[in-house]
Design an enzyme around this catalytic site. Sequence first.
Site, short mmCIF file in Angstrom:
data_model
loop_
_atom_site.label_atom_id
_atom_site.label_comp_id
_atom_site.label_asym_id
_atom_site.label_seq_id
_atom_site.Cartn_x
_atom_site.Cartn_y
_atom_site.Cartn_z
N ARG A 174 0.84 -1.22 0.00
CA ARG A 174 0.00 0.00 0.00
C ARG A 174 0.87 1.26 0.00
O ARG A 174 0.52 2.27 -0.62
CB ARG A 174 -0.94 -0.04 1.20
CG ARG A 174 -2.05 -1.07 0.96
CD ARG A 174 -3.00 -1.17 2.11
NE ARG A 174 -3.69 0.06 2.41
CZ ARG A 174 -4.26 0.33 3.58
NH1 ARG A 174 -4.22 -0.56 4.55
NH2 ARG A 174 -4.87 1.48 3.77
N ILE A 217 -4.92 6.77 6.03
CA ILE A 217 -3.50 6.80 6.38
C ILE A 217 -2.67 7.35 5.21
O ILE A 217 -1.46 7.44 5.31
CB ILE A 217 -3.00 5.40 6.84
CG1 ILE A 217 -3.16 4.35 5.73
CG2 ILE A 217 -3.76 4.97 8.09
CD1 ILE A 217 -2.55 2.98 6.12
N HIS A 239 -6.19 7.25 12.46
CA HIS A 239 -5.78 5.85 12.27
C HIS A 239 -4.32 5.74 11.82
O HIS A 239 -3.91 4.70 11.30
CB HIS A 239 -6.71 5.15 11.26
CG HIS A 239 -8.09 4.91 11.78
ND1 HIS A 239 -9.15 4.55 10.98
CD2 HIS A 239 -8.58 4.97 13.05
CE1 HIS A 239 -10.25 4.41 11.73
NE2 HIS A 239 -9.92 4.66 12.99
N CYS A 299 15.96 -0.04 14.59
CA CYS A 299 15.56 1.34 14.91
C CYS A 299 16.82 2.19 14.92
O CYS A 299 17.77 1.86 15.65
CB CYS A 299 14.88 1.39 16.28
SG CYS A 299 14.50 3.07 16.81
C1 BJW Z 1 -17.21 7.26 -2.01
C2 BJW Z 1 -16.56 7.19 -3.22
C3 BJW Z 1 -16.43 8.38 -3.90
C4 BJW Z 1 -16.57 5.22 -2.45
N1 BJW Z 1 -16.93 9.50 -3.39
N2 BJW Z 1 -17.71 8.37 -1.52
C5 BJW Z 1 -18.44 0.21 19.43
C6 BJW Z 1 -19.32 -0.71 18.96
C7 BJW Z 1 -18.87 -1.86 18.30
C8 BJW Z 1 -17.51 -2.09 18.08
C9 BJW Z 1 -16.63 -1.16 18.55
C10 BJW Z 1 -17.08 -0.03 19.21
N3 BJW Z 1 -16.01 0.71 19.54
C11 BJW Z 1 -14.90 0.10 19.09
C12 BJW Z 1 -15.23 -1.05 18.48
C13 BJW Z 1 -14.27 -2.03 17.86
C14 BJW Z 1 -13.73 -1.61 16.51
C15 BJW Z 1 -14.88 -1.47 15.53
O1 BJW Z 1 -15.30 -0.40 15.16
N4 BJW Z 1 -15.39 -2.57 15.04
C16 BJW Z 1 -16.47 -2.52 14.05
C17 BJW Z 1 -16.09 -3.39 12.87
C18 BJW Z 1 -17.77 -2.82 14.71
N5 BJW Z 1 -12.93 -0.39 16.59
C19 BJW Z 1 -11.66 -0.41 16.95
O2 BJW Z 1 -11.10 -1.44 17.26
C20 BJW Z 1 -10.94 0.92 16.99
N6 BJW Z 1 -10.34 1.08 18.27
C21 BJW Z 1 -11.05 1.40 19.36
O3 BJW Z 1 -12.23 1.64 19.33
O4 BJW Z 1 -10.30 1.47 20.49
C22 BJW Z 1 -10.93 1.65 21.74
C23 BJW Z 1 -10.29 0.71 22.74
C24 BJW Z 1 -9.12 0.07 22.44
C25 BJW Z 1 -8.54 -0.78 23.37
C26 BJW Z 1 -9.16 -0.95 24.57
C27 BJW Z 1 -10.34 -0.30 24.87
C28 BJW Z 1 -10.90 0.55 23.94
C29 BJW Z 1 -9.79 0.93 15.97
C30 BJW Z 1 -10.27 0.92 14.56
C31 BJW Z 1 -9.06 0.82 13.61
C32 BJW Z 1 -9.47 0.79 12.15
N7 BJW Z 1 -8.36 0.45 11.36
C33 BJW Z 1 -8.50 0.38 9.90
C34 BJW Z 1 -7.22 -0.23 9.29
C35 BJW Z 1 -5.94 0.50 9.69
C36 BJW Z 1 -5.57 1.60 8.76
C37 BJW Z 1 -5.33 1.13 7.35
O5 BJW Z 1 -4.75 0.05 7.13
O6 BJW Z 1 -5.69 1.87 6.40
O7 BJW Z 1 -8.80 1.69 9.40
S1 BJW Z 1 -9.93 -0.58 9.37
C38 BJW Z 1 -10.34 0.44 8.01
O8 BJW Z 1 -11.69 0.95 8.24
C39 BJW Z 1 -9.38 1.63 8.07
C40 BJW Z 1 -10.33 2.78 7.81
O9 BJW Z 1 -9.79 3.99 8.29
C41 BJW Z 1 -11.59 2.35 8.53
C42 BJW Z 1 -12.83 3.06 8.05
O10 BJW Z 1 -13.13 2.75 6.71
P1 BJW Z 1 -13.81 3.84 5.75
O11 BJW Z 1 -12.88 4.95 5.57
O12 BJW Z 1 -15.15 4.16 6.24
O13 BJW Z 1 -13.85 3.03 4.35
P2 BJW Z 1 -15.03 2.08 3.79
O14 BJW Z 1 -14.45 1.33 2.67
O15 BJW Z 1 -15.69 1.32 4.86
O16 BJW Z 1 -16.11 3.13 3.23
C43 BJW Z 1 -15.85 3.95 2.12
C44 BJW Z 1 -17.12 4.74 1.80
O17 BJW Z 1 -16.81 5.63 0.74
C45 BJW Z 1 -18.28 3.85 1.33
O18 BJW Z 1 -19.47 4.22 2.01
C46 BJW Z 1 -18.41 4.18 -0.15
O19 BJW Z 1 -19.75 4.18 -0.63
C47 BJW Z 1 -17.84 5.58 -0.22
N8 BJW Z 1 -17.25 5.92 -1.51
N9 BJW Z 1 -16.19 5.84 -3.44
C48 BJW Z 1 -17.60 9.41 -2.19
N10 BJW Z 1 -15.80 8.40 -5.11
#
Ligand code: BJW
Length: 243
Positions: A62, A98, A114, A141
Amino acid sequence: MQFPDHPVPIVVLTGAGISKESGLDTFRDEDGIWSKVRIEDVATPEAFRRDPERVMEFYNHRRAGLLDPAVHPNEAHKALARLQESWPEEVMVVTQNIDNLHERGGAKDVVHMHGELLKVRCEACGNISEWLEDLTIDTPCFVCGSVGTKRPHVVWFGEMPLHMDKIEWALTHCGLFVSIGTSGNVYPAAGFVSMARLRGKAYTIELNLEPSEGSSLFHECRHGQATDLVPAFVDELLMRNAA
Ligand code: BJW
């Protein structure tokens, strides 16, 4: 609730959709990253402990994609920079992405909740440094000399997102919250709309290709490509302010 009739502090949250038209894949669309690799294999601390080479290979690929000369910031990234430049109140850009396309499009003080693909972190000494090449488990490092302790500076599932205090403060004090190109699947970012509405009393708008998971939580939704919606929205805001 009405669209604010005077300049207010703005928080903009962006996701992978804003960079799609620059040539970077989203995660959850049909052809997205999670259709090709499993989250459990590349985006958790457990995956990194189990098979660091596999995870590094994913991020090396990436990183090389982001550094491809064909990848540029698009009109949506540039429009947000124009808004920051011209809006009389603060415009905080918080991104889940990122990549560095907001910065390359001219945005200032971008909050990368993130992490950043072009940075690595040493788990031994905490040093964060710019990194443009492939990373391997043998890379030492250069600050503390440890070997096997460097990792991509990104936030995986189960890890705490970055800069949360600053983001929560801004959400509590903003008058307008705009969510762009995010599916609303990942917390805590998916909860920002509620925080801005309830704590900040903000007007909330979604700009996305299609309705997100949380679209019913927004006061207003506009659907289409980011490069159409975002420049038009920024023009509209600046015109309202000039009137
Ligand atoms: C267009 C388009 C165009 C297309 N024009 N639009 C509460 C409830 C339930 C679960 C949890 C909760 N709180 C926390 C959680 C757990 C978890 C979580 O959310 N799980 C869910 C799956 C339910 N969250 C975590 O673990 C987070 N940490 C946390 O909450 O810590 C608290 C804690 C920690 C420890 C102890 C105690 C508390 C961390 C989340 C980390 C996410 N990481 C990633 C990967 C790393 C980075 C990388 O490699 O890039 O981040 S996952 C991935 O998803 C990435 C993104 O940033 C993230 C969001 O995705 P995004 O940007 O929304 O992309 P898509 O593909 O989903 O959507 C794209 C959209 O664009 C679509 O709608 C398209 O239609 C649209 N689109 N083309 C306009 N041209």
